[in-house]
Design a protein around this motif. Sequence first.
Motif, PDB file in Angstrom:
ATOM      1  N   GLU A 155       0.538  44.466  11.672  1.00 54.22           N
ATOM      2  CA  GLU A 155       1.743  44.860  10.944  1.00 54.22           C
ATOM      3  C   GLU A 155       2.856  45.152  11.937  1.00 54.22           C
ATOM      4  O   GLU A 155       2.596  45.509  13.095  1.00 54.22           O
ATOM      5  N   ASN A 156       4.103  45.022  11.470  1.00 56.70           N
ATOM      6  CA  ASN A 156       5.236  45.358  12.325  1.00 56.70           C
ATOM      7  C   ASN A 156       5.514  46.856  12.266  1.00 56.70           C
ATOM      8  O   ASN A 156       4.757  47.621  11.653  1.00 56.70           O
ATOM      9  N   GLU A 157       6.601  47.274  12.871  1.00 58.15           N
ATOM     10  CA  GLU A 157       6.927  48.700  12.951  1.00 58.15           C
ATOM     11  C   GLU A 157       7.146  49.316  11.576  1.00 58.15           C
ATOM     12  O   GLU A 157       6.960  50.518  11.384  1.00 58.15           O
ATOM     13  N   GLN A 158       7.522  48.484  10.600  1.00 55.61           N
ATOM     14  CA  GLN A 158       7.744  48.966   9.230  1.00 55.61           C
ATOM     15  C   GLN A 158       6.468  48.887   8.387  1.00 55.61           C
ATOM     16  O   GLN A 158       6.516  49.011   7.165  1.00 55.61           O
ATOM     17  N   SER A 159       5.329  48.654   9.043  1.00 60.36           N
ATOM     18  CA  SER A 159       4.020  48.551   8.375  1.00 60.36           C
ATOM     19  C   SER A 159       3.961  47.385   7.394  1.00 60.36           C
ATOM     20  O   SER A 159       3.277  47.448   6.367  1.00 60.36           O
ATOM     21  N   GLN A 160       4.660  46.301   7.727  1.00 65.60           N
ATOM     22  CA  GLN A 160       4.619  45.077   6.930  1.00 65.60           C
ATOM     23  C   GLN A 160       3.732  44.057   7.634  1.00 65.60           C
ATOM     24  O   GLN A 160       3.868  43.841   8.839  1.00 65.60           O
ATOM     25  N   SER A 184       7.689  46.756  22.387  1.00 61.76           N
ATOM     26  CA  SER A 184       7.824  46.587  20.940  1.00 61.76           C
ATOM     27  C   SER A 184       6.574  47.155  20.285  1.00 61.76           C
ATOM     28  O   SER A 184       5.464  47.022  20.810  1.00 61.76           O
ATOM     29  N   TYR A 198       1.220  47.407  14.670  1.00 63.14           N
ATOM     30  CA  TYR A 198       0.002  48.136  14.295  1.00 63.14           C
ATOM     31  C   TYR A 198      -1.132  47.141  14.077  1.00 63.14           C
ATOM     32  O   TYR A 198      -0.949  46.114  13.419  1.00 63.14           O
ATOM     33  N   LYS A 249      -2.024  51.929  16.956  1.00 62.80           N
ATOM     34  CA  LYS A 249      -0.775  51.402  17.502  1.00 62.80           C
ATOM     35  C   LYS A 249      -1.059  50.248  18.460  1.00 62.80           C
ATOM     36  O   LYS A 249      -2.010  50.282  19.241  1.00 62.80           O
TER      37      LYS A 249
END
Length: 228
Positions: free
Chosen positions: A47-52, A92, A95, A120
């Motif tokens: 997932e990216n930083e926005q949990s997507q 960068s 997750y 992380k």
Amino acid sequence: MLPFSLAQAAISLDRTRVIFGGDNKSVSLNIRNDNKELPYLAQAWVENEQSQKVSGPIVVLPPLQRVEPGAGGQVKLVKTPEVASLPEDRESLFYFNLREVPPRSEQANTMQIALQTKIKLFYRPKAITPNTGDVWQERLAVSIAGHGFQIENPTPYYVTISDMQDSSDKRESSEFTPVMLPPFSSRQIALTAGIITSPVLTFINDYGGYQKQKYACEATRCQIKKSR
């Protein structure tokens, strides 16, 4: 009523965080099925930083695998061409997720729980590869601000502060809520209880270990207190 018991993870991971160096094509993670009787499926994704959930610039192979009872397995994090779009002057944040899927129960009216681990994942460009023994957490600027502290992170790395207490506090940990400072950022930390005059900050390093750093404050500025 559905029978249930305290859930305990069957699929375990060999670390609590991942550092993906820019000079590496991939990073391998070891997993294990701690259940000695049943096979489990292990599902993994990024997932990216926005949990997507994302399909790049880092992907997981294989995204789904069967792990036999008491056996181990491996998942590999692999870069895609999209990695070229990431900043080269700082880390960068992503997750890594690992979910266990239990086998179908043969008992009727049984509730099954799929437990999930989320850690992380830091992508660290080759241009900012630290030197051996470099402790960049020591470069934080700490100052007194109101009823708390202002902490500035001038480094290109994410810094996680897991605890903050006074040097006179003999407890293993306080009621401090952990904070993570992104690269080149600052954060004001308000104290909700107690007074801190000689702060001790606890950082989490690349390996998930804890490192304490003592500070001595004069007026509003705090300096690292070197051990003799």
